[in-house]
Design an enzyme around this catalytic site. Structure first.
Site, PDB file in Angstrom:
ATOM      1  N   LYS A  83     -34.335 -57.521  42.907  1.00  6.62           N
ATOM      2  CA  LYS A  83     -33.355 -57.216  41.863  1.00  6.62           C
ATOM      3  C   LYS A  83     -32.038 -56.685  42.427  1.00  6.62           C
ATOM      4  CE  LYS A  83     -34.581 -52.650  40.018  1.00  6.62           C
ATOM      5  NZ  LYS A  83     -34.611 -51.908  38.746  1.00  6.62           N
ATOM      6  N   ARG A 134     -28.590 -51.347  31.890  1.00  8.40           N
ATOM      7  CA  ARG A 134     -29.580 -52.126  31.152  1.00  8.40           C
ATOM      8  C   ARG A 134     -30.557 -51.214  30.400  1.00  8.40           C
ATOM      9  NH1 ARG A 134     -34.610 -53.050  32.661  1.00  8.40           N
ATOM     10  NH2 ARG A 134     -34.211 -52.046  34.641  1.00  8.40           N
ATOM     11  N   ARG A 135     -31.070 -50.208  31.105  1.00 10.74           N
ATOM     12  CA  ARG A 135     -32.006 -49.275  30.452  1.00 10.74           C
ATOM     13  C   ARG A 135     -31.273 -48.466  29.395  1.00 10.74           C
ATOM     14  NH1 ARG A 135     -34.149 -47.903  36.427  1.00 10.74           N
ATOM     15  NH2 ARG A 135     -35.750 -49.524  36.564  1.00 10.74           N
ATOM     16  N   ARG A 152     -28.609 -40.295  40.078  1.00 14.34           N
ATOM     17  CA  ARG A 152     -28.547 -41.155  41.258  1.00 14.34           C
ATOM     18  C   ARG A 152     -29.495 -40.644  42.326  1.00 14.34           C
ATOM     19  NH1 ARG A 152     -24.805 -44.286  43.456  1.00 14.34           N
ATOM     20  NH2 ARG A 152     -26.645 -44.875  44.605  1.00 14.34           N
ATOM     21  N   ARG A 158     -34.959 -38.500  42.724  1.00 14.88           N
ATOM     22  CA  ARG A 158     -34.940 -38.498  41.263  1.00 14.88           C
ATOM     23  C   ARG A 158     -36.120 -37.742  40.681  1.00 14.88           C
ATOM     24  NH1 ARG A 158     -32.361 -44.161  39.239  1.00 14.88           N
ATOM     25  NH2 ARG A 158     -30.891 -44.316  40.945  1.00 14.88           N
TER      26      ARG A 158
HETATM   27  C1  DPM Z   1     -30.735 -52.333  40.262  1.00 18.35           C
HETATM   28  C2  DPM Z   1     -30.847 -51.445  39.201  1.00 18.35           C
HETATM   29  C3  DPM Z   1     -31.524 -50.310  39.701  1.00 18.35           C
HETATM   30  C4  DPM Z   1     -31.808 -50.564  41.085  1.00 18.35           C
HETATM   31  C5  DPM Z   1     -30.322 -51.671  37.815  1.00 18.35           C
HETATM   32  C6  DPM Z   1     -31.386 -51.929  36.749  1.00 18.35           C
HETATM   33  C7  DPM Z   1     -31.869 -49.086  38.960  1.00 18.35           C
HETATM   34  C8  DPM Z   1     -30.716 -48.162  38.998  1.00 18.35           C
HETATM   35  C9  DPM Z   1     -30.944 -46.860  38.373  1.00 18.35           C
HETATM   36  C10 DPM Z   1     -30.084 -53.639  40.251  1.00 18.35           C
HETATM   37  N1  DPM Z   1     -31.301 -51.791  41.380  1.00 18.35           N
HETATM   38  O1  DPM Z   1     -32.593 -51.921  36.994  1.00 18.35           O
HETATM   39  O2  DPM Z   1     -30.987 -52.139  35.581  1.00 18.35           O
HETATM   40  O3  DPM Z   1     -31.979 -46.574  37.743  1.00 18.35           O
HETATM   41  O4  DPM Z   1     -30.040 -46.059  38.547  1.00 18.35           O
HETATM   42  C11 DPM Z   1     -33.886 -50.306  42.475  1.00 18.35           C
HETATM   43  C12 DPM Z   1     -35.188 -49.786  42.260  1.00 18.35           C
HETATM   44  C13 DPM Z   1     -36.099 -50.743  42.774  1.00 18.35           C
HETATM   45  C14 DPM Z   1     -35.340 -51.795  43.287  1.00 18.35           C
HETATM   46  C15 DPM Z   1     -35.507 -48.491  41.653  1.00 18.35           C
HETATM   47  C16 DPM Z   1     -35.761 -48.528  40.163  1.00 18.35           C
HETATM   48  C17 DPM Z   1     -37.603 -50.677  42.881  1.00 18.35           C
HETATM   49  C18 DPM Z   1     -38.405 -51.631  42.040  1.00 18.35           C
HETATM   50  C19 DPM Z   1     -38.297 -53.120  42.230  1.00 18.35           C
HETATM   51  C20 DPM Z   1     -32.539 -49.693  42.086  1.00 18.35           C
HETATM   52  N2  DPM Z   1     -34.011 -51.480  43.114  1.00 18.35           N
HETATM   53  O5  DPM Z   1     -35.300 -49.384  39.427  1.00 18.35           O
HETATM   54  O6  DPM Z   1     -36.462 -47.598  39.707  1.00 18.35           O
HETATM   55  O7  DPM Z   1     -38.694 -53.680  43.274  1.00 18.35           O
HETATM   56  O8  DPM Z   1     -37.866 -53.754  41.293  1.00 18.35           O
END
Ligand code: DPM
Length: 314
Positions: A83, A134-135, A152, A158
């Protein structure tokens, strides 16, 4: 004697390292004469920790430095959370493999005082930590009485912020929590009716040079066919909407027989407008299904929502 080597470039966060070491172990198990080395480094996204992600905005925040290593011939592959990997890659690089997906859902994590609640029952005014647009957009749409605050840092930071009382709850990807051994902190898996996950969430993407067939052959042993089809459909949906990684775009995909079903949504940041639709097609052209879905959403006004958001963050 091992007679083949492969060099991996990775981010150095705990999650990135867990994922990369998994890839190393899998490759070395499946290909006994292969020796895999790992070089960990910080990316821009790891260094800038005090600014909201959406404001930094740049595509490739977590990937550029790793890509540079490959283009300089200092690494053969980069392991990413899929992602975080932009839908358009630099010239000369490609997405060579997509591994089997972990649960792609988002998860609610609460602190001690809030263990009796779910998302649906959290008292009005409860503080939810997330920096994902998105969330934020989908949860505001469903629960306008909750308060949202930016958070962050990596997953472990977190959790510490949550436990020290800065938030009542936070939202994290279930996959990241599981891989880091924090499965017990998953208080509720957020149903897809409430919030669709990010494109590629829960899968790993292995990026490599487009012209190195030997490397492609090696990483191909980790490719998961179904995950791959689903993620290609999801990524084509995102690409067609021209969304970067920080946009209020969510998705869900399912495979049944030789058909793929895709649900997608685009929402405004105030959570007032949410556009959702579905598309399906045969597995031989998953990208077509993603494109079609994007076109449906655009026809319903997704374009306008997204261009307003881009203006705001410019
Ligand atoms: C991206 C987002 C986030 C990550 C945006 C989204 C979360 C950012 C946040 C594109 N990358 O999801 O809408 O919560 O501030 C990220 C995580 C993982 C990969 C951590 C997470 C782990 C899980 C996976 C950060 N990138 O989302 O809790 O492999 O999908």
């Amino acid at each position: 004697m091992k007679n083949q080597t492969l060099r991996i470039a990775t981010r150095r966060s705990k999650l990135a390292m867990v994922q990369t070491l998994w890839v190393k172990e899998q490759l070395e198990t499946k290909i006994p004469n292969l020796e895999v080395s790992v070089e960990a480094m910080a990316t821009q996204g790891d260094k800038i920790l005090d600014v909201a992600l959406a404001k930094i905005g740049d595509k490739g925040l977590f990937t550029k430095e790793l890509e540079a290593q490959m283009l300089l011939n200092k690494a053969d592959i980069a392991v990413h959370s899929l992602k975080d990997l932009p839908t358009n890659l630099p010239e000369g690089l490609m997405l060579g493999c997509i591994t089997e997906r972990e649960d792609p859902s988002d998860a609610l994590v609460v602190n001690k005082q809030n263990e009796k609640y779910t998302l649906e029952t959290l008292p009005a005014g409860s503080v939810v930590g997330t920096s994902s647009l998105r969330r934020l957009a989908q949860l505001k749409f469903n629960f306008p009485e909750l308060i949202f605050k930016d958070i962050r840092g990596n997953v472990i930071t977190r959790l510490e912020k949550l436990d020290s009382g800065d938030f009542d709850c936070i939202i994290l990807a279930a996959a990241g929590l599981k891989r880091l051994g924090f499965e017990a902190r998953i208080h509720q898996i957020i149903p897809k009716q409430i919030s669709l996950h990010a494109v590629g969430q829960g899968a790993l993407g292995i990026e490599c040079k487009s012209d190195n067939q030997d490397v492609l052959n090696i990483i191909n042993v980790l490719n998961d066919e179904t995950t791959s089809k689903r993620c290609l459909a999801e990524r084509s949906f995102l690409r067609e909407l021209e969304g970067g990684c920080q946009v209020p775009i969510g998705v869900n995909s399912e495979v049944e027989g030789d058909l793929i079903y895709l649900t997608g949504m685009v929402a405004s940041l105030d959570g007032k407008t949410l556009i959702k639709d579905e598309s399906s097609g045969t597995l031989d052209d998953p990208e077509k299904v993603g494109k079609e879905l994007a076109k449906k959403l655009k026809a319903k006004g997704a374009d306008k929502i997204l261009s307003e958001i881009f203006e705001q963050f410019r």
